[in-house]
Design a protein around this motif. Structure first.
Motif, PDB file in Angstrom:
ATOM      1  N   LYS A  92       0.816  -1.216   0.000  1.00  0.00           N
ATOM      2  CA  LYS A  92       0.000   0.000   0.000  1.00  0.00           C
ATOM      3  C   LYS A  92       0.851   1.270   0.000  1.00  0.00           C
ATOM      4  CE  LYS A  92      -3.881  -2.140   2.445  1.00  0.00           C
ATOM      5  NZ  LYS A  92      -4.734  -2.070   3.674  1.00  0.00           N
ATOM      6  N   GLY A  93       2.172   1.103   0.052  1.00  0.00           N
ATOM      7  CA  GLY A  93       3.055   2.257   0.092  1.00  0.00           C
ATOM      8  C   GLY A  93       3.303   2.789   1.487  1.00  0.00           C
ATOM      9  N   GLU A  94       2.804   2.096   2.501  1.00  0.00           N
ATOM     10  CA  GLU A  94       2.997   2.550   3.868  1.00  0.00           C
ATOM     11  C   GLU A  94       4.396   2.155   4.358  1.00  0.00           C
ATOM     12  OE1 GLU A  94      -0.156   1.047   6.244  1.00  0.00           O
ATOM     13  OE2 GLU A  94      -1.720   2.116   5.126  1.00  0.00           O
ATOM     14  N   HIS A 177       3.955   8.838  -4.128  1.00  0.00           N
ATOM     15  CA  HIS A 177       3.000   7.743  -3.967  1.00  0.00           C
ATOM     16  C   HIS A 177       1.904   8.123  -2.972  1.00  0.00           C
ATOM     17  CE1 HIS A 177       1.297   3.984  -2.391  1.00  0.00           C
ATOM     18  NE2 HIS A 177       1.559   3.493  -3.586  1.00  0.00           N
ATOM     19  N   ARG A 178       2.280   8.799  -1.891  1.00  0.00           N
ATOM     20  CA  ARG A 178       1.284   9.214  -0.900  1.00  0.00           C
ATOM     21  C   ARG A 178       0.250  10.136  -1.523  1.00  0.00           C
ATOM     22  NH1 ARG A 178      -2.076   9.952   2.069  1.00  0.00           N
ATOM     23  NH2 ARG A 178      -2.159  10.234   4.326  1.00  0.00           N
ATOM     24  N   THR A 180      -0.491  10.213  -4.975  1.00  0.00           N
ATOM     25  CA  THR A 180      -1.115   9.691  -6.197  1.00  0.00           C
ATOM     26  C   THR A 180      -1.463   8.210  -6.170  1.00  0.00           C
ATOM     27  OG1 THR A 180       0.991   9.083  -7.246  1.00  0.00           O
ATOM     28  CG2 THR A 180       0.233  11.373  -7.530  1.00  0.00           C
ATOM     29  N   GLY A 181      -0.830   7.454  -5.270  1.00  0.00           N
ATOM     30  CA  GLY A 181      -1.001   6.013  -5.291  1.00  0.00           C
ATOM     31  C   GLY A 181      -0.127   5.309  -6.309  1.00  0.00           C
ATOM     32  N   THR A 234      -5.079  11.460  -5.321  1.00  0.00           N
ATOM     33  CA  THR A 234      -6.106  10.510  -4.912  1.00  0.00           C
ATOM     34  C   THR A 234      -7.179  11.271  -4.126  1.00  0.00           C
ATOM     35  OG1 THR A 234      -5.075  10.011  -2.776  1.00  0.00           O
ATOM     36  CG2 THR A 234      -4.375   8.688  -4.692  1.00  0.00           C
ATOM     37  N   GLN A 236      -8.309  10.671  -1.217  1.00  0.00           N
ATOM     38  CA  GLN A 236      -7.868  10.832   0.168  1.00  0.00           C
ATOM     39  C   GLN A 236      -6.844  11.947   0.296  1.00  0.00           C
ATOM     40  OE1 GLN A 236      -6.305   7.286   2.043  1.00  0.00           O
ATOM     41  NE2 GLN A 236      -5.413   8.429   3.751  1.00  0.00           N
TER      42      GLN A 236
END
Length: 514
Positions: A92-94, A177-178, A180-181, A234, A236
């Motif tokens: 998830k990129g976390e 990534h945070r 855009t995903g 995104t 979110q």
């Protein structure tokens, strides 16, 4: 979106500078948000990636108060960030653990293991070095700051984290990534991982180099150029930032490329100096350059893969902050050094190696040293020595870099970075280098350089370099060498050269653990 503004965020070691930039490359509004850096013995220097994002959200919240219609007017969001970090992220990129930042040197012993062997040249196993130089135009640093050594550290010390890791990425990559995903990485981060083939026309991950480090290729993100539109926000991220979900997010770049663009020095062979927490001499070149003995090289920049020479020194603003603190100053960095007084004939010499050094000697064991302290020296003397020490340390590096062919040697040398805002530091550097110094947008060059990446997307210029060239005219101050001080500093530099050689040998031979 048809908005007329760009939001540019420059993520440094101590905080993020976020600005709203218009088509004339003027900063309409700006704010700086700090975040913590965790330091511990053994070379540990970590940051929580969520702190970067929290800093960004706070900053944009403030900017929306300054510009009430920012949500509709901001068409592009673009980032630049510190290099040589390592984040282990899941599917998830976390982030699975804190980021090992560029200052983190705990992997130094593993770096020695990675590069070592027989026969050796400059501390590197000959055949490994030849392969790295041919493909990547450089090799992992001996001090463990590069991603290659940090990946080895993670494999040895946190195998459970590595088993859960989907992506091995740098700071800017995680931020994109945070937002855009989509996970991407920059050519600079890839090149400085020493797993990228940087030969012209072949710029991509190298299976051969990745195998030398033992990094799985499928955990390395796609390499994209800095002005690439990655995706829109995104839902979110848009909600957290208070921006339109249609806001486009660019791939972004490293702090060094952003500073190069922000300096306006985009012509091949034109150098600039950045003075912030660390310092570097940098400039674009028409082809790859390399100096193994002096530990600098060109890296592949995100600006159309152009080679960007970087000669980085570990301590600049950090050394000034330290000097101000130990002499009892509670003022800002600029104010603390506003009155250096008159140099004494027996002023002490200062080597600002408080966190090791990179160029022109790559050794994380080096430490800061005063030579010649006397009972009559006071706080002002120490602060003056700190400023001089940084200037002469840069002069030391410049004597190596200026041997490169095709340098542009005429005209003023551009100085950017937060420390450049200090007139005393800028004048000391002009005197030490015997060169006119032009101060650009001192504190905001990175932010403005980052914004130029949106030039083509916004219709401001054909490409980022064309837009950045306009920043050459954004001069805030000009300093001319003082002949008397030039002569005095030249004499002191020759004396310091002898002391420096002794200091380097003593640390290399002492076996002292730092």
């Amino acid at each position: 979106m048809q908005g007329d503004l760009v939001i540019s965020a420059d993520f440094g070691t101590s905080g993020v500078k976020v600005g709203v930039v218009d088509g004339e490359l003027n900063i309409v509004a700006r704010v700086t948000e700090p975040y913590p850096l965790s330091l511990a013995p053994g070379g540990i220097a970590e940051q929580n990636p969520d702190d970067w994002w929290s800093g960004l959200t706070r900053a944009i919240t403030d900017l929306r108060k300054q510009i009430p219609d920012l949500r509709d007017r901001a068409s592009v969001l673009v980032f630049s960030a510190q290099l040589c970090g390592l984040i282990c992220a899941d599917e998830k990129g976390e982030a699975l653990r804190p980021c090992m930042t560029w200052l983190d040197k705990r992997a130094s012993p593993l770096a020695q293991e990675l590069i070592g062997g027989f026969p050796q040249v400059h501390g590197y196993q000959l055949f490994k070095l030849m392969r790295w130089l041919r493909l990547a135009n450089g090799a992992p640093a001996k001090n463990g700051m590069d991603a290659a050594s940090k990946i080895l550290w993670m494999q040895r010390n946190a195998p459970d984290v590595m088993a859960r890791t989907r992506w091995l990425v740098d700071a800017k990559d995680w931020l994109v990534h945070r937002a855009t995903g989509v996970m991407t990485t920059s050519p600079e981060s890839a090149n400085l991982s020493w797993m990228m083939d940087s030969r012209p026309g072949r710029e991509n991950w190298s299976p051969q180099l990745a195998a030398m480090i033992g990094a799985p290729l499928d955990k390395l993100a796609p390499i994209v150029t800095a002005d690439t539109v990655v995706e829109t926000l995104t839902p979110q991220a848009a909600a957290e930032l208070g921006l339109n979900p249609k806001t486009q997010v660019l791939a972004g770049t490293s702090d060094v490329t952003a500073a190069a663009l922000g300096s306006g020095e985009v012509e091949d062979g034109a150098l600039h100096i950045s003075l912030a927490t660390s310092a570097w001499i940098a400039g674009f070149f028409p082809d790859r350059r390399l100096s193994v003995p002096n530990s600098y090289a060109t890296v592949t920049s995100g600006l159309d893969m152009r080679p960007l020479l970087i000669a980085s020194q570990e301590n600049a603003g950090s050394a000034l902050d330290w000097a101000a603190a130990i002499t009892g100053s509670t003022q800002s960095r600029v104010e603390a050094f506003s009155d250096l007084g008159t140099a004494l004939s027996d002023d002490p010499f200062f080597l600002p190696w408080l966190a090791g050094e990179r160029v022109p000697v790559d050794n994380d064991a080096l430490r800061g040293t005063f030579f010649g302290l006397s009972l009559h020296h006071n706080a002002q003397t120490v602060r003056r020595a700190a400023v001089e020490g940084i200037a002469l340390n840069l002069k030391w590096a410049m004597t190596k870099v200026e041997r490169e062919k095709s340098l542009l040697r005429n005209g003023a040398l551009t100085l950017v970075g937060g420390v450049a805002a200090s007139p005393q530091v800028a004048q000391m550097l002009a005197d030490a280098l015997n060169r006119d110094i032009r101060v650009g947008e001192a504190r905001h060059a990175g932010m403005l350089g980052t914004a130029t990446l949106a030039a083509a997307t916004m219709g401001w210029a054909d490409n980022p370099a064309q837009a950045a060239a306009r920043l050459r005219g954004h001069t805030t101050a000009h300093y001319t060498p003082n002949p008397a001080r030039v002569e005095a500093l030249d004499t002191r530099a020759r004396h310091l050269d002898k002391l420096r050689r002794t200091a380097v040998r003593s640390y290399m031979n002492s076996g002292i653990q730092t």
